[in-house]
Design an enzyme around this catalytic site. Structure first.
Site, PDB file in Angstrom:
ATOM      1  CB  SER A  22       4.755 -11.270   6.195  1.00  0.00           C
ATOM      2  OG  SER A  22       3.805 -10.242   6.357  1.00  0.00           O
ATOM      3  CE  LYS A  53       1.019  -8.126  -1.560  1.00  0.00           C
ATOM      4  NZ  LYS A  53       1.929  -8.258  -2.714  1.00  0.00           N
TER       5      LYS A  53
END
Length: 323
Positions: free
Chosen positions: A282, A61
C-alpha cells in the site's frame, strides 16, 4: 490543574479514565521522511512520507485502534469480559491483538484468507483468535461475517466496526493530520499542496484530509484506486455496485482517484528498499501515485503515508530475488 482546583468530582472523573500502558502511549509522533523520487521527475517538488512502521505495532492502524479501544473502555463497551470483534486484512488485526494483550482484553479478528502469513502469525502471537474467510470472497465478505457474528452473539462480542466507528477518522484528524502540519511547517514553512492516500476503512484519508483542508482549503487530495483483482492488500477498489463503501469515508474530500496496479506498487516498494525504506505494497502504491502527481509540475510539496513495513509480505513473494 493546580491542587486547589481539584474537587471530589474531578478525582472521580479522572479515576474512571482507563490507564493505558506505555506501549499505547508510544503510538504516534512518527517521523516524516523526505523522499527524493519526486524531485527526480520534477525539480522543485518535494515529497514526504509519514513513517508509520515506527509505531509499536508496526503500522498506521495502531493509531485508530488505540483511539477506538480507549473510547470503548470509557463507554463501558468491554465490561463483563466481552470480546472485541472486528474484521481486518491484517494490520488493524495486529493492532487490536497487541493492545488487547496489553490491556487484558480478549480479541477475535475475522481475516480474509489472502492476508499474509506474517500478519496472521503476529496476530496469533498476541493470543488473539483469528477467524479466516475464503480469500476468493474478498475483504467485504470478512466484514459481513464480522457483522453476522456480532448480531448473532451480542453478549459475547463488542463489535468495534472500524468501517463505521467515528473514532477511526478522529484518531487521524487529531493525531496524524496535526503531526503532518506541524512537521511540514518545520521542513517547508507551509501546509502541503497535495496529499495522497487510499481507502481501506476510509479513516486515514477522511481524518487527515479534513485536518489538512482546514488549513489549506485548496489542497489536492488524491485517492489510490487498486485493481479489483489481484488488488493491493489493505486497499478497497470501490466503484462496483456491490462494494461496501465505508460509512466514515468522506468522499467529498477526494479530488481524484488514481489507478495503481499491484505491479506498480511492488516496483515502487523495491525502489524504496534500495533507498533504505522497507515498506509494504500500500505504501508503494501511494508513493507511485505521488510521483505521478509530481510529474504534473503543479505542486511544491506532496505528503503521503508509509503505512507499514515490508517484512509483513515476505511470504507473498514480492521480495524474491530475481522476481
Amino acid at each position: 490543574m493546580p491542587a486547589e482546583q481539584l474537587t471530589d468530582s474531578t478525582i472521580v472523573r479522572a479515576a474512571k479514565k482507563p490507564v493505558m500502558p506505555d506501549i499505547v502511549a508510544a503510538i504516534g509522533n512518527t517521523p516524516l521522511m523526505e523522499l527524493d523520487l519526486a524531485v527526480e521527475v520534477t525539480p522543485g517538488t518535494r515529497l514526504f512520507g509519514k513513517l508509520e512502521s515506527a509505531n509499536p505495532g508496526g503500522s498506521l492502524k495502531d493509531r485508530s485502534v488505540a483511539f477506538m479501544i480507549r473510547q470503548a473502555i470509557e463507554e463501558g463497551q468491554l465490561a463483563g469480559g466481552r470480546r472485541l470483534l472486528d474484521s481486518s486484512s491484517g494490520n488493524a488485526g495486529i493492532a487490536y491483538a497487541m493492545i488487547g494483550a496489553a490491556l487484558g482484553i480478549p480479541v477475535s479478528i475475522v481475516v480474509p484468507g489472502n492476508a499474509s502469513q506474517e500478519r496472521l502469525q503476529r496476530i496469533a502471537a498476541y493470543g488473539a483468535e483469528t477467524i479466516i474467510t475464503d480469500p476468493l470472497e474478498g475483504y467485504d465478505f470478512a466484514v459481513l461475517e464480522a457483522r453476522r457474528l456480532a448480531e448473532s452473539h451480542p453478549d459475547l462480542y463488542w463489535y468495534c466496526d472500524q468501517y463505521s466507528n467515528a473514532g477511526n477518522w478522529r484518531a487521524h484528524y487529531q493525531g496524524t493530520g496535526t503531526e503532518i502540519l506541524q512537521q511540514l511547517m518545520v521542513r517547508t514553512g507551509a501546509a502541503p499542496d497535495a496529499f495522497v492516500a487510499g481507502v481501506g476503512t476510509g479513516g486515514s484519508i477522511t481524518g487527515i484530509g479534513r485536518r489538512l483542508r482546514e488549513v489549506r482549503p485548496d489542497i489536492r487530495i488524491v485517492s489510490v484506486m487498486p485493481d479489483r483483482f489481484p488488488g493491493i492488500e489493505g486497499l478497497k477498489p470501490l466503484g462496483a455496485p456491490e462494494d461496501i463503501v465505508p460509512a466514515i469515508l468522506d468522499e467529498s474530500l477526494i479530488d481524484e482517484h488514481m489507478p495503481v496496479t499491484i505491479e506498480d506498487a511492488i516496483s515502487m516498494c523495491r525502489k524504496l528498499a534500495l533507498r533504505g525504506l522497507f515498506v509494504g505494497p500500500s505504501s508503494g502504491a501511494y508513493v507511485h501515485a505521488a510521483v505521478e502527481l509530481a510529474r504534473r509540475g503543479s505542486y511544491r510539496s506532496i505528503v503521503t503515508l508509509l503505512c507499514d513495513t515490508g517484512e509483513r509480505y515476505s511470504s507473498t513473494g514480492m521480495w524474491h530475488v530475481g522476481a
